[in-house]
Scaffold this motif. Structure first.
Motif, PDB file in Angstrom:
ATOM      1  N   SER A 261       3.487   7.948   2.416  1.00 16.01           N
ATOM      2  CA  SER A 261       4.924   7.938   2.082  1.00 16.01           C
ATOM      3  C   SER A 261       5.228   6.840   1.066  1.00 16.01           C
ATOM      4  O   SER A 261       6.008   7.035   0.134  1.00 16.01           O
ATOM      5  N   LEU A 262       4.605   5.675   1.256  1.00 14.83           N
ATOM      6  CA  LEU A 262       4.766   4.578   0.299  1.00 14.83           C
ATOM      7  C   LEU A 262       4.270   4.998  -1.078  1.00 14.83           C
ATOM      8  O   LEU A 262       4.951   4.792  -2.091  1.00 14.83           O
ATOM      9  N   ILE A 263       3.089   5.612  -1.133  1.00 11.23           N
ATOM     10  CA  ILE A 263       2.485   6.027  -2.404  1.00 11.23           C
ATOM     11  C   ILE A 263       3.378   7.045  -3.108  1.00 11.23           C
ATOM     12  O   ILE A 263       3.574   6.992  -4.326  1.00 11.23           O
ATOM     13  N   ALA A 264       3.952   7.959  -2.340  1.00  9.59           N
ATOM     14  CA  ALA A 264       4.831   8.975  -2.936  1.00  9.59           C
ATOM     15  C   ALA A 264       6.064   8.329  -3.557  1.00  9.59           C
ATOM     16  O   ALA A 264       6.492   8.713  -4.654  1.00  9.59           O
ATOM     17  N   MET A 265       6.641   7.332  -2.864  1.00 12.36           N
ATOM     18  CA  MET A 265       7.829   6.650  -3.400  1.00 12.36           C
ATOM     19  C   MET A 265       7.509   5.861  -4.656  1.00 12.36           C
ATOM     20  O   MET A 265       8.324   5.758  -5.574  1.00 12.36           O
ATOM     21  N   LEU A 266       6.308   5.305  -4.697  1.00 12.73           N
ATOM     22  CA  LEU A 266       5.920   4.470  -5.835  1.00 12.73           C
ATOM     23  C   LEU A 266       5.511   5.298  -7.054  1.00 12.73           C
ATOM     24  O   LEU A 266       5.531   4.801  -8.186  1.00 12.73           O
ATOM     25  N   SER A 267       5.182   6.562  -6.844  1.00 16.34           N
ATOM     26  CA  SER A 267       4.599   7.381  -7.916  1.00 16.34           C
ATOM     27  C   SER A 267       5.446   7.495  -9.187  1.00 16.34           C
ATOM     28  O   SER A 267       4.887   7.506 -10.285  1.00 16.34           O
ATOM     29  N   PRO A 268       6.784   7.572  -9.119  1.00 18.60           N
ATOM     30  CA  PRO A 268       7.537   7.638 -10.384  1.00 18.60           C
ATOM     31  C   PRO A 268       7.435   6.355 -11.205  1.00 18.60           C
ATOM     32  O   PRO A 268       7.611   6.378 -12.420  1.00 18.60           O
ATOM     33  N   PHE A 269       7.167   5.247 -10.534  1.00 17.97           N
ATOM     34  CA  PHE A 269       7.119   3.954 -11.219  1.00 17.97           C
ATOM     35  C   PHE A 269       5.702   3.617 -11.696  1.00 17.97           C
ATOM     36  O   PHE A 269       5.533   3.049 -12.767  1.00 17.97           O
ATOM     37  N   ALA A 270       4.710   3.952 -10.890  1.00 24.47           N
ATOM     38  CA  ALA A 270       3.313   3.654 -11.225  1.00 24.47           C
ATOM     39  C   ALA A 270       2.496   4.931 -11.043  1.00 24.47           C
ATOM     40  O   ALA A 270       1.752   5.081 -10.069  1.00 24.47           O
ATOM     41  N   PRO A 271       2.619   5.886 -11.968  1.00 22.24           N
ATOM     42  CA  PRO A 271       2.024   7.212 -11.765  1.00 22.24           C
ATOM     43  C   PRO A 271       0.501   7.252 -11.738  1.00 22.24           C
ATOM     44  O   PRO A 271      -0.073   8.086 -11.040  1.00 22.24           O
ATOM     45  N   HIS A 272      -0.146   6.358 -12.473  1.00 25.21           N
ATOM     46  CA  HIS A 272      -1.606   6.446 -12.578  1.00 25.21           C
ATOM     47  C   HIS A 272      -2.302   5.951 -11.313  1.00 25.21           C
ATOM     48  O   HIS A 272      -3.153   6.637 -10.741  1.00 25.21           O
ATOM     49  N   ILE A 273      -1.916   4.773 -10.847  1.00 25.54           N
ATOM     50  CA  ILE A 273      -2.562   4.213  -9.664  1.00 25.54           C
ATOM     51  C   ILE A 273      -2.260   5.054  -8.424  1.00 25.54           C
ATOM     52  O   ILE A 273      -3.131   5.254  -7.571  1.00 25.54           O
TER      53      ILE A 273
END
Length: 365
Positions: A261-273
């Motif tokens: 869930s954390l990774i999904a929320m972060l994806s728009p900001f840090a798409p590659h990692i």
């Protein structure tokens, strides 16, 4: 002139009318430059080799209606089919610098209103919402420009810190509408944050029960990040995720579901990692094809809340109570408080006012 000298049109030749032997087939040059009549007229006045100024339209005029073509760029009959205009227009959101208020926006609104007047479209405002983004300043607070030699090459920053770090820093540094003070030292902090996110993979395991405190913080983070993104508060969304990551880092193990869930929320900001982590967790589809996390309402309530205790409207104590505490339980606890007893003993309690989740006011005489 052939040497580049500029001259005004003599007054006796005014008004200077546009030629009619022009076409508007795109060739990469201004239509006026192809007019033989205009060429002859100028040479008759100034001499052979003299040419008129062809580029007379401001670049903002050139780009004043391109958004009306975007929905149907291959249509050779109309600039845009009616059904596509209805579906896609007007533009939902326009983001640009404040200077565009009286430049591009002004022209775009003029074109739109004119096109409505002649029946080409059925709306007269091109953009439903306008948001300005702040300028990027150097570390001394000065506007970046080539003449000052203070322009930062983003490619070198990406090479040094990674694209995700630079991207996330830009969104974290300030609210969207504020100026951003570019400071390379501050990118380091964002890079450390992303490093923490990466290392949390080592703590991620498949467990049935999540840590309750993490679960509460996660759901509050989902709610805040979702709302912040909708309202362009990207900096506070990232800040909230930093709080969550710091809390997860302190745990020996974390739920893989919570981590995803954390990774999904972060994806728009840090798409590659995030895409890399998502794949490493065993997922086959891209993270950008997944549903956005939803907050579970039952975790949005704090386990304990602070309840203010007043006597005759003045704060006399503060109690930490369960979020679902009853009125009778609060009354009993408040009346037993030593700080409250000082103001109630020997006096008649006329009434007790209870405001759930906020305060209890004991009225005495």
């Amino acid at each position: 002139s052939p040497e580049g000298e500029a001259k005004l049109i003599p007054e006796q030749y005014l008004p200077w009318k546009l030629p009619e032997d022009v076409d508007f087939v795109p060739t990469g040059v201004a239509p006026l430059s192809k007019s033989e009549e205009l060429k002859k007229r100028v040479e008759d006045i100034f001499g052979q080799g003299w040419t008129a100024e062809y580029d007379t339209m401001d670049t903002f005029v050139d780009s004043s209606w391109y958004f009306l073509r975007y929905p149907d760029p291959h249509n050779e009959e109309k600039f845009c089919a009616d059904d596509r205009l209805k579906k896609w227009m007007p533009v939902d959101l326009y983001i640009g610098g404040a200077e565009h208020t009286y430049m591009h926006l002004l022209y775009a609104r003029f074109f739109t209103k004119a096109m409505k007047k002649i029946g080409l479209i059925d709306f007269d405002e091109p953009f439903l919402k306008l948001r300005h983004q702040g300028m990027v300043l150097d570390k001394e607070g000065k506007k970046m420009s080539k003449s000052k030699g203070n322009v930062i090459n983003p490619d070198s920053m990406v090479e040094k810190f990674g694209a995700d770090s630079v991207r996330t820093y830009m969104l974290f540094a300030a609210p969207l509408e504020d100026e951003v003070m570019w400071n390379e030292d501050n990118i380091v902090g964002v890079r450390r944050f992303l490093d923490k996110v990466w290392k949390l993979q080592e703590k991620s395991i498949n467990i049935d029960e999540s840590d309750n405190k993490i679960k509460i913080l996660l759901n509050k983070t989902i709610k805040k990040v979702s709302e912040d993104i909708e309202n362009f508060r990207f900096n506070t969304a990232i800040s909230q995720m930093m709080i969550l990551v710091n809390a997860m880092e302190k745990k020996e193990k974390i739920s893989a579901v919570d981590y995803e869930s954390l990774i999904a929320m972060l994806s728009p900001f840090a798409p590659h990692i995030t895409e890399e982590i998502w794949e490493a967790l065993g997922n086959k589809e891209s993270i950008f094809l997944q549903a956005w996390p939803k907050a579970d309402e039952k975790y949005l309530q704090d386990e304990e809340i602070e309840m203010v205790v007043q006597v005759n409207g003045k704060v006399r104590d503060r109690l930490m109570v369960a979020h679902d505490v009853t009125e009778d339980e609060v009354k009993e606890t408040a009346l037993e408080s030593e700080k409250v007893k000082i103001f109630t003993e020997g006096k008649e309690i006329r009434k007790i006012i209870f405001v759930p989740g906020k305060l209890i006011n004991i009225v005495v005489v």
